[in-house]
Write a protein that holds these residues in place. Structure first.
Motif, PDB file in Angstrom:
ATOM      1  N   MET A  58       0.821  -1.211   0.000  1.00  0.00           N
ATOM      2  CA  MET A  58       0.000   0.000   0.000  1.00  0.00           C
ATOM      3  C   MET A  58       0.859   1.267   0.000  1.00  0.00           C
ATOM      4  O   MET A  58       0.492   2.260  -0.622  1.00  0.00           O
ATOM      5  N   ASN A  59       2.008   1.241   0.667  1.00  0.00           N
ATOM      6  CA  ASN A  59       2.901   2.403   0.662  1.00  0.00           C
ATOM      7  C   ASN A  59       3.564   2.589  -0.699  1.00  0.00           C
ATOM      8  O   ASN A  59       3.954   3.700  -1.045  1.00  0.00           O
ATOM      9  N   GLY A  60       3.711   1.509  -1.452  1.00  0.00           N
ATOM     10  CA  GLY A  60       4.335   1.594  -2.767  1.00  0.00           C
ATOM     11  C   GLY A  60       3.333   1.697  -3.906  1.00  0.00           C
ATOM     12  O   GLY A  60       3.692   1.531  -5.065  1.00  0.00           O
ATOM     13  N   LEU A  61       2.073   1.985  -3.582  1.00  0.00           N
ATOM     14  CA  LEU A  61       1.005   2.046  -4.579  1.00  0.00           C
ATOM     15  C   LEU A  61       0.735   3.489  -4.983  1.00  0.00           C
ATOM     16  O   LEU A  61       0.632   4.372  -4.136  1.00  0.00           O
ATOM     17  N   ASP A 100     -22.327  14.573 -35.149  1.00  0.00           N
ATOM     18  CA  ASP A 100     -22.560  15.879 -35.785  1.00  0.00           C
ATOM     19  C   ASP A 100     -23.426  16.801 -34.927  1.00  0.00           C
ATOM     20  O   ASP A 100     -23.202  18.009 -34.895  1.00  0.00           O
ATOM     21  N   ASP A 101     -24.404  16.254 -34.226  1.00  0.00           N
ATOM     22  CA  ASP A 101     -25.264  17.083 -33.383  1.00  0.00           C
ATOM     23  C   ASP A 101     -24.715  17.258 -31.964  1.00  0.00           C
ATOM     24  O   ASP A 101     -25.347  17.895 -31.124  1.00  0.00           O
ATOM     25  N   ARG A 102     -23.534  16.705 -31.698  1.00  0.00           N
ATOM     26  CA  ARG A 102     -22.817  16.798 -30.415  1.00  0.00           C
ATOM     27  C   ARG A 102     -23.624  16.224 -29.252  1.00  0.00           C
ATOM     28  O   ARG A 102     -23.428  16.596 -28.107  1.00  0.00           O
ATOM     29  N   LYS A 103     -24.539  15.298 -29.547  1.00  0.00           N
ATOM     30  CA  LYS A 103     -25.306  14.663 -28.480  1.00  0.00           C
ATOM     31  C   LYS A 103     -24.610  13.412 -27.945  1.00  0.00           C
ATOM     32  O   LYS A 103     -24.978  12.908 -26.893  1.00  0.00           O
ATOM     33  N   GLU A 104     -23.627  12.906 -28.665  1.00  0.00           N
ATOM     34  CA  GLU A 104     -22.869  11.738 -28.230  1.00  0.00           C
ATOM     35  C   GLU A 104     -21.407  11.925 -28.581  1.00  0.00           C
ATOM     36  O   GLU A 104     -21.072  12.613 -29.540  1.00  0.00           O
ATOM     37  N   GLY A 105     -20.572  11.284 -27.810  1.00  0.00           N
ATOM     38  CA  GLY A 105     -19.150  11.342 -28.091  1.00  0.00           C
ATOM     39  C   GLY A 105     -18.404  10.234 -27.382  1.00  0.00           C
ATOM     40  O   GLY A 105     -18.919   9.610 -26.444  1.00  0.00           O
ATOM     41  N   TYR A 106     -17.194   9.997 -27.847  1.00  0.00           N
ATOM     42  CA  TYR A 106     -16.328   8.986 -27.251  1.00  0.00           C
ATOM     43  C   TYR A 106     -14.931   9.575 -27.098  1.00  0.00           C
ATOM     44  O   TYR A 106     -14.500  10.394 -27.911  1.00  0.00           O
ATOM     45  N   GLY A 107     -14.242   9.149 -26.047  1.00  0.00           N
ATOM     46  CA  GLY A 107     -12.877   9.604 -25.828  1.00  0.00           C
ATOM     47  C   GLY A 107     -12.124   8.586 -25.002  1.00  0.00           C
ATOM     48  O   GLY A 107     -12.718   7.684 -24.403  1.00  0.00           O
ATOM     49  N   GLU A 108     -10.803   8.743 -24.960  1.00  0.00           N
ATOM     50  CA  GLU A 108      -9.962   7.809 -24.220  1.00  0.00           C
ATOM     51  C   GLU A 108      -8.979   8.559 -23.345  1.00  0.00           C
ATOM     52  O   GLU A 108      -8.600   9.696 -23.641  1.00  0.00           O
ATOM     53  N   SER A 109      -8.574   7.892 -22.266  1.00  0.00           N
ATOM     54  CA  SER A 109      -7.539   8.436 -21.397  1.00  0.00           C
ATOM     55  C   SER A 109      -6.708   7.274 -20.840  1.00  0.00           C
ATOM     56  O   SER A 109      -7.070   6.115 -21.016  1.00  0.00           O
ATOM     57  N   ASN A 110      -5.629   7.616 -20.180  1.00  0.00           N
ATOM     58  CA  ASN A 110      -4.707   6.609 -19.662  1.00  0.00           C
ATOM     59  C   ASN A 110      -4.534   6.740 -18.152  1.00  0.00           C
ATOM     60  O   ASN A 110      -4.616   7.841 -17.609  1.00  0.00           O
ATOM     61  N   LEU A 111      -4.281   5.606 -17.537  1.00  0.00           N
ATOM     62  CA  LEU A 111      -3.980   5.552 -16.113  1.00  0.00           C
ATOM     63  C   LEU A 111      -2.807   4.597 -15.938  1.00  0.00           C
ATOM     64  O   LEU A 111      -2.801   3.501 -16.512  1.00  0.00           O
ATOM     65  N   THR A 112      -1.821   5.011 -15.173  1.00  0.00           N
ATOM     66  CA  THR A 112      -0.688   4.152 -14.850  1.00  0.00           C
ATOM     67  C   THR A 112      -0.783   3.789 -13.377  1.00  0.00           C
ATOM     68  O   THR A 112      -0.930   4.668 -12.525  1.00  0.00           O
ATOM     69  N   VAL A 113      -0.708   2.502 -13.100  1.00  0.00           N
ATOM     70  CA  VAL A 113      -0.735   2.012 -11.723  1.00  0.00           C
ATOM     71  C   VAL A 113       0.665   1.503 -11.408  1.00  0.00           C
ATOM     72  O   VAL A 113       1.189   0.638 -12.110  1.00  0.00           O
ATOM     73  N   ASN A 114       1.254   2.049 -10.360  1.00  0.00           N
ATOM     74  CA  ASN A 114       2.564   1.601  -9.884  1.00  0.00           C
ATOM     75  C   ASN A 114       2.368   0.851  -8.582  1.00  0.00           C
ATOM     76  O   ASN A 114       1.766   1.378  -7.644  1.00  0.00           O
TER      77      ASN A 114
END
Length: 171
Positions: A58-61, A100-114
């Motif tokens: 837990m201390n190294g997380l 086109d009508d900006r009612k839906e969208g998709y995107g991505e992001s990153n997470l690094t776990v040490n």
């Protein structure tokens, strides 16, 4: 002297304003009135035993988002099981693709776990929905998928939360 003071009072703000640059990255996290990006994480040893009670683990997380930003986390109890709860970083506006009508969208992001020298890279996919695209409010963003190429990471759904299970070799 009065003219000199007046000149300095006018010249100094102009000098400071001219030193400002507009070269900063205007990209920012996607915003919505409701955000669902909580994730549950369990850390197991190679035999499947939880390491959450292990103080050294837990201390190294740490959880790292964009630009090295450390994401806070805490331990929760679900039934008789201890598990880590944190948030997956929201996608940046530049990674979003909208209808086109900006009612839906998709995107991505990153997470690094040490975890004590082990590094696990995760990619999350988000879905954005908006009922009223010309107004603020009435929109939401939710994490819908998490991927990792690491064979020691598995993803499942647990009580409407995405659950990430990480297996590491313990000492």
């Amino acid at each position: 002297m009065y003219t000199l003071t007046k000149f300095v009072c006018l010249f100094l703000p102009l000098l400071l304003m001219s030193s400002c640059s507009n070269s900063e990255d205007p990209d920012y996290p996607t915003v919505a009135s409701s955000i669902f990006n909580d994730v549950l994480i369990e850390v197991l040893d190679s035999e499947g035993n939880s390491l959450i009670d292990n103080e050294a683990i837990m201390n190294g997380l740490s959880f790292i988002g964009r630009d090295g930003y450390k994401i806070p986390f805490h331990t929760v109890e679900i039934g008789d099981e201890k598990i880590i709860r944190t948030v997956f970083p929201l996608p940046m506006e530049s990674s979003m693709s909208y209808s086109d009508d900006r009612k839906e969208g998709y995107g991505e992001s990153n997470l690094t776990v040490n975890v004590n020298g082990f590094k696990f890279n995760l990619r999350g996919k988000f879905h954005y929905t908006c009922t009223y695209p010309n107004m603020y409010g009435g929109n939401g963003i939710k994490i819908i998928e998490i991927h990792s190429n690491n064979p020691n990471v598995s993803i499942s759904e647990d009580a409407n939360f995405l659950k990430i299970t990480i297996k590491i070799a313990s000492d």
